[in-house]
Write a protein that holds these residues in place. Structure first.
Motif, PDB file in Angstrom:
ATOM      1  N   ASP A   1       0.810  -1.226   0.000  1.00 27.79           N
ATOM      2  CA  ASP A   1       0.000   0.000   0.000  1.00 27.79           C
ATOM      3  C   ASP A   1       0.837   1.268   0.000  1.00 27.79           C
ATOM      4  O   ASP A   1       0.294   2.375   0.026  1.00 27.79           O
ATOM      5  CB  ASP A   1      -0.971  -0.003   1.190  1.00 27.79           C
ATOM      6  N   THR A   2       2.154   1.136   0.001  1.00 25.84           N
ATOM      7  CA  THR A   2       3.031   2.298  -0.095  1.00 25.84           C
ATOM      8  C   THR A   2       3.576   2.468  -1.512  1.00 25.84           C
ATOM      9  O   THR A   2       3.709   3.583  -2.019  1.00 25.84           O
ATOM     10  CB  THR A   2       4.211   2.159   0.889  1.00 25.84           C
ATOM     11  N   GLY A   3       3.903   1.372  -2.163  1.00 29.53           N
ATOM     12  CA  GLY A   3       4.467   1.455  -3.506  1.00 29.53           C
ATOM     13  C   GLY A   3       5.180   0.166  -3.860  1.00 29.53           C
ATOM     14  O   GLY A   3       4.879  -0.909  -3.328  1.00 29.53           O
ATOM     15  N   MET A   4       6.163   0.280  -4.723  1.00 27.97           N
ATOM     16  CA  MET A   4       6.923  -0.864  -5.211  1.00 27.97           C
ATOM     17  C   MET A   4       8.164  -1.047  -4.345  1.00 27.97           C
ATOM     18  O   MET A   4       9.018  -0.163  -4.277  1.00 27.97           O
ATOM     19  CB  MET A   4       7.316  -0.625  -6.671  1.00 27.97           C
ATOM     20  N   LEU A   5       8.262  -2.214  -3.683  1.00 20.61           N
ATOM     21  CA  LEU A   5       9.479  -2.545  -2.946  1.00 20.61           C
ATOM     22  C   LEU A   5      10.601  -2.827  -3.942  1.00 20.61           C
ATOM     23  O   LEU A   5      10.376  -3.419  -4.998  1.00 20.61           O
ATOM     24  CB  LEU A   5       9.239  -3.759  -2.059  1.00 20.61           C
ATOM     25  N   GLN A   6      11.832  -2.399  -3.586  1.00 22.52           N
ATOM     26  CA  GLN A   6      12.885  -2.453  -4.606  1.00 22.52           C
ATOM     27  C   GLN A   6      13.529  -3.828  -4.771  1.00 22.52           C
ATOM     28  O   GLN A   6      13.991  -4.158  -5.860  1.00 22.52           O
ATOM     29  CB  GLN A   6      13.973  -1.407  -4.326  1.00 22.52           C
ATOM     30  N   HIS A   7      13.595  -4.636  -3.727  1.00 21.43           N
ATOM     31  CA  HIS A   7      14.339  -5.884  -3.828  1.00 21.43           C
ATOM     32  C   HIS A   7      13.493  -7.071  -3.375  1.00 21.43           C
ATOM     33  O   HIS A   7      12.471  -6.916  -2.697  1.00 21.43           O
ATOM     34  CB  HIS A   7      15.618  -5.833  -2.982  1.00 21.43           C
ATOM     35  N   SER A   8      13.965  -8.253  -3.745  1.00 19.88           N
ATOM     36  CA  SER A   8      13.347  -9.475  -3.240  1.00 19.88           C
ATOM     37  C   SER A   8      14.437 -10.457  -2.855  1.00 19.88           C
ATOM     38  O   SER A   8      15.576 -10.360  -3.329  1.00 19.88           O
ATOM     39  CB  SER A   8      12.431 -10.105  -4.294  1.00 19.88           C
TER      40      SER A   8
END
Length: 799
Positions: free
Chosen positions: A452-459
Motif C-alpha cells: 500500500d506504499t508502492g513498489m518494494l525495490q528488492h526481493s
C-alpha cells in the motif's frame, strides 16, 4: 626426477560487489579485473573426520586451513557416509551423502544450488563414491550450477573402462583439476588427454611443525634412549609392514636399542571384510622372528595431535609399501614436513618427494635392503641429519597455510576464467528447448512486490525484501509500465483485467511524496519504516533518479486518459522539470529527454519543455561529438550502465526536431554499442558487465550482466526501427530480447515463467535467483514493447 614446487605469492584480492549506480560515470570506479574475487561460499565434498580414512583427514585439514587463512565463515563440508548410521560430524558438515544412493547425490546438488554456493571443491577417490568406479558422483556434478575444482587423490596409469569414463567426465565437468604429484599431471595429460593448462600442482598439506630432536617425544611412548623406527597410517596388506619386521633381526644385530612403532587402526573397509587378520599376522611374524618385544602396535585411529607425536618421536620414518601405483601418500608428506629421515619403497609419490637426497629408496619387498639402509643411517648421524634438513626445507613449502593459499588462487583463477570465457551449465547444455510465442504477460510478481506504499525495490528469491524498502527509481518504472498497460488494454491489445489504474495512482502518489519542494528534487530511498534515508544527507536522490521520475511523469501526460492522473502528474512535471538543466549526468539527461518527448508528443507547444529538451539534447550531442573516435563511437570514455538510453534519446529528439545530425549520431552510437555487446562466436547479446564496465583502452567486464541493459537495448532498437523504418533494427530488438529467454552466455533464462518475474542478472556461473523490482520491471516493459510488434517472432525458451 626432481620435484619443484612453486609457492604462489600472497594474494591481494578484493571481494567484488555490484557498484553503486549513482549519478554520472565520474562517480563510478571500475574494478581492476586483474584481481579476481575470492569465493565467499565454498563447499568441500569428501570424507570428513571422525570417519577414519586418509581422505577424511585431508578434507578436514584443508577446510581448517582455508578457514584459518581467510576467515571463511561460509565454508561447509559434504562428506560421504559408508554406513547407514553415518558419523558424529562437527558443525561445518551441513549435508552428508549416502554412498550407494544416487538420489542422495542429486539432492546434494540441489542443496548446494539452493544455498548459492560460489565454489565446490571435490576430493576425488574412486572408492569413496558409489556406483561402478564411483560413478554416482557424476550425478552430483551434472546438477551443479557453480564452478568445480576437483582434487584427484588417485590418477591411474592403467584404468579400466569404468574408471576411464568416470575420470573423463570429472575432468570435463571440473573447471580445474588439482594434483599432488608431477606424475599425476603427466598421467592426466597423456592417458586422459586433459590439457596441462587445466591442471594445478598443489602439494599435500602438512602441519607447520618445528624442527625438533626426536628425543622430545620419545618418553611419551616409553622409548626414551632408543633409536625409534615409525610406520604410521591405516593398516592394510598393501602397506608392506611385514618387510620391516623381517628386517629387524638384522638391524638389532647391529643396533640393539632399536624400537619399531606401528601406529594406526586397521582400515575400516579391511576390518569389516577381514577383521584383524593382517594385524594378527604381523604380530605372529614379530614373535616368530624374535622381535616381539621391540615392536609396539598402537591399534587406534590416531588424531592429528597424536600423529605429530608419533612422527615426532621417529629417528627414521619408514613407508614400505608393496606397489608403485600410489601417486599420493599423506603419511609420507607428514613425515617429510616434520623433517624426518625417511626410508621408503619407490612408489610414485616417494620417488618425487624424496628426490635430491631428501630420503632413501629401497626395492619393493626387500627386507635385507631395508635393514641395510636403516643400519647405514643409524651408523652415520651426519647423513641422517642432513637428510632431515633437506626434507624439512621442502616441507616449508607444503605447510597447510601455503596449500590453502594455492587452493584459493586456483579458485580465483576459475572465477577469472569464467569471467573471460563463460561455461554453459550441463543442465542448460542438455535441456530440451521448445519453440513458443512471446511469453505471456504475467503480473503476479509485480503485484507481490507492491504494497500500500508502492513498489518494494528488492526481493529474496521471490519474496519481497522489506528490509531494503522502496526507491523512486522503481516506482517511476512501475508507473511507466502501468500507463503502457492501460493504454494497450483500452486499445484492445491486452486483456482488460490487466488495466492497472489503481496501481498507477499508487506509484504516482509515491513520486508525489518523494518530491522535495524545498530542493526541487526527488528523494530516492524510502525505508519500510516510512522514513527517507538518502545516503548523502542532501535531502534528494541522484540525478538519474530525478531523470527517471521525469520520464514517468511525461509518460503519464503523453499516454494516460485518466484526468486525475494527468492533473497530478502535470503539476509535478512542471515543478520538477527546470532543475534538469543543472544536471551533469548524461543518463539523467537521457531519461529526462525520454519523458520530455513523451510530454511534447501530446503538448508540442510548451516552450519551457522545448527549451529544456534543446539544452539537454544539444549537450548530449556535443558530448558525443567531442569523445567520438574511429574505434570508439560513444558519449564517454567508458561504457557503464543504462547505455542504450543515450542513443535512444538522441533518436527520439532528432526525429521530433527533424535533426538529421542528431539522428545520424544516435544511429551510429547505437550500432557501435550493439556490435560491442555481441558475442563474436555465436552472435548473442552480451551486455557490458557491472563488475568493472568497459573503459576505453581497457577490457570489457563480462559480468554481472543486468536486465536493464537488455531492456534499454531493445527499446533503443525499436526506436531506431520507428525512426528509420529499417527492419534490421526490429531484428536486432528480437535478438537482444532473447537474452531474457536464455540466448546468453550461460543459456539460462532470466525470465521466470512461473512468477512472471525476472532474475536479477547473470553471474559467471549462474543466474541471480533474486527477482527484484528493477529486473522484473525491465523485463515487463520490454515484453510490452515486443508485443507491440505486428508479428511476434517464435522464441525459444530454455527449459
Amino acid at each position: 626426477m626432481s620435484l619443484h614446487i612453486t609457492t604462489l605469492p600472497q594474494l591481494t584480492l578484493e571481494v567484488v560487489g555490484s557498484p553503486l549506480l549513482t549519478q554520472g560515470v565520474s562517480a563510478l570506479r571500475p574494478r581492476l579485473r586483474s584481481k579476481p574475487s575470492l569465493p565467499s561460499r565454498i563447499a568441500v565434498i569428501g570424507n570428513y573426520l571422525p570417519r577414519q580414512c586418509g581422505i577424511a583427514t585431508f578434507t578436514t585439514d584443508l577446510c581448517a586451513a582455508i578457514a584459518a587463512e581467510y576467515g571463511t565463515a561460509r565454508l561447509m563440508a559434504l562428506p560421504v557416509n559408508d554406513t547407514e548410521r553415518g558419523y558424529d560430524y562437527p558443525s561445518r558438515v551441513r549435508w552428508s551423502l549416502a554412498q550407494d544412493d544416487v538420489r542422495s547425490y542429486e539432492d546434494a546438488a540441489e542443496f548446494l544450488n539452493f544455498n548459492n554456493i560460489d565454489m565446490v571443491c571435490l576430493q576425488h577417490e574412486y572408492g569413496i563414491f558409489g556406483g561402478p568406479a564411483g560413478s554416482h558422483i557424476l550425478h552430483l556434478l551434472h546438477g551443479l550450477k557453480m564452478p568445480v575444482v576437483t582434487t584427484l587423490h588417485t590418477v591411474l596409469r592403467e584404468p579400466n573402462p569404468d574408471q576411464r569414463r568416470v575420470m573423463a567426465e570429472i575432468a570435463e565437468l571440473s573447471d580445474r583439476l588439482v594434483v599432488m604429484s608431477q606424475l599425476s599431471s603427466q598421467f592426466l595429460q597423456t592417458i586422459f588427454k586433459v590439457p596441462g593448462s587445466k591442471i594445478d600442482m598443489v602439494p599435500h598439506g602438512v602441519p607447520d611443525l618445528p624442527f625438533l630432536d626426536p628425543n622430545f617425544y620419545k618418553d611419551r611412548f616409553g622409548v626414551e634412549g632408543k633409536a625409534v623406527l615409525v610406520t604410521f597410517g591405516l593398516l592394510s596388506p598393501n602397506k608392506g609392514i611385514e618387510n620391516v619386521i623381517q628386517a629387524l633381526p638384522q638391524i638389532l644385530a647391529r643396533h640393539t636399542n632399536v624400537a619399531y612403532i606401528i601406529a594406526g587402526a586397521t582400515h575400516p573397509h579391511i576390518l569389516r571384510r577381514e577383521g584383524e587378520r593382517y594385524r594378527e599376522s604381523l604380530q605372529a611374524l614379530a614373535k616368530e622372528v624374535g622381535v616381539e618385544s621391540q615392536v609396539t602396535f598402537y591399534n587406534r585411529f590416531v588424531s592429528p595431535e597424536e600423529m605429530v607425536q608419533f612422527i615426532g618421536a621417529a629417528d627414521i620414518y619408514i613407508t614400505p609399501y608393496r606397489h608403485e601405483a600410489q601417486v599420493v601418500s599423506g603419511t609420507l608428506a607428514y613425515a617429510l614436513g616434520a623433517g624426518k629421515a625417511i626410508i621408503s619403497t619407490p612408489y610414485w609419490h616417494a620417488i618425487e618427494l624424496l628426490d635430491d637426497r631428501r630420503g632413501a629408496l629401497v626395492p619393493f619387498n626387500d627386507p635385507a635392503a631395508i635393514a641395510q639402509k636403516t643400519i647405514e643411517l643409524l651408523d652415520t648421524p651426519a647423513i641422517r641429519h642432513s637428510m632431515r634438513k633437506r626434507a624439512y626445507l621442502l616441507g616449508r613449502e607444503m605447510i597447510w597455510k601455503r596449500v590453502a593459499q594455492s587452493y584459493m588462487e586456483s579458485f580465483a583463477r576459475v572465477r577469472s576464467d569464467r569471467m573471460e570465457s563463460p561455461r554453459v551449465q550441463f543442465s542448460a547444455r542438455t535441456g530440451k528447448k521448445s519453440p513458443d510465442q512471446l511469453p505471456q504477460l504475467k503480473l503476479s510478481h509485480l503485484h507481490r512486490l507492491t504494497d500500500d506504499t508502492g513498489m518494494l525495490q528488492h526481493s529474496i528469491f521471490t519474496i519481497p525484501n522489506r528490509r531494503e524498502g522502496y526507491t523512486t527509481d522503481d516506482n517511476a518504472r512501475a508507473l511507466i509500465l502501468t500507463v503502457l498497460l492501460e493504454q494497450r488494454a483500452k486499445a484492445g491489445l491486452e486483456p482488460a483485467e490487466l488495466m492497472a489504474t489503481d496501481s498507477a495512482f499508487l506509484y504516482l502518489a509515491f513520486l508525489e511524496h518523494a518530491f522535495n519542494p524545498t530542493t526541487g528534487r526527488f528523494r530516492n530511498f524510502f525505508g519500510y519504516n516510512r522514513r527517507w534515508n538518502e545516503a548523502n544527507g542532501s535531502g534528494h536522490g541522484s540525478e538519474d533518479c530525478h531523470g527517471r521520475a521525469l520520464w514517468a511523469l511525461g509518460t503519464v501526460l503523453g499516454r494516460s486518459e485518466d484526468e486525475g492522473l494527468r492533473g497530478a502528474a502535470g503539476r509535478l512535471f512542471e515543478y520538477s522539470l527546470p532543475v534538469a538543466v543543472e544536471f551533469s549526468s548524461p543518463r539523467a539527461w537521457a531519461y529526462a529527454l525520454l519523458g520530455i518527448q513523451e510530454y511534447l508528443d501530446s503538448y508540442p507547444g510548451d516552450r519551457d519543455a522545448q527549451r529544456v529538451r534543446t539544452a539537454l539534447a544539444q549537450r548530449l550531442l556535443k558530448m558525443y561529438e567531442s569523445v567520438r573516435s574511429p574505434d570508439w563511437n560513444w558519449f564517454e570514455d567508458v561504457l557503464a550502465y543504462g547505455n542504450a538510453r543515450l542513443p535512444q534519446a538522441m533518436l527520439l529528439v532528432g526525429s521530433a526536431c527533424c535533426d538529421d545530425r542528431m539522428i545520424s549520431a544516435g544511429l551510429e552510437a547505437l550500432e557501435w554499442l550493439l556490435e560491442t555487446q555481441r558475442c563474436q562466436i555465436s552472435g548473442h547479446f552480451v551486455p557490458i558487465g557491472s563488475q568493472g564496465f568497459y573503459r576505453k583502452g581497457g577490457q570489457k567486464a563480462r559480468f554481472d550482466q543486468q536486465p536493464i541493459e537488455a531492456a534499454g537495448a531493445v527499446s533503443a532498437c525499436l526506436t531506431a526501427y520507428e525512426v528509420t523504418g529499417d527492419g534490421r533494427w526490429r531484428n536486432e530488438a528480437r535478438s537482444v530480447f532473447r537474452w531474457f529467454l536464455g540466448d546468453n552466455d550461460l543459456q539460462l533464462a532470466l525470465y521466470d515463467s512461473v512468477t512472471g518475474g525476472c532474475r536479477d542478472g547473470l553471474h559467471p556461473d549462474r543466474a541471480n535467483e533474486n527477482q527484484g523490482a528493477e529486473s522484473t520491471l525491465s523485463f515487463l516493459m520490454t515484453l510490452l514493447e515486443m508485443r507491440s510488434l505486428p508479428e511476434p517472432e517464435q522464441m525459444e525458451i530454455p527449459s
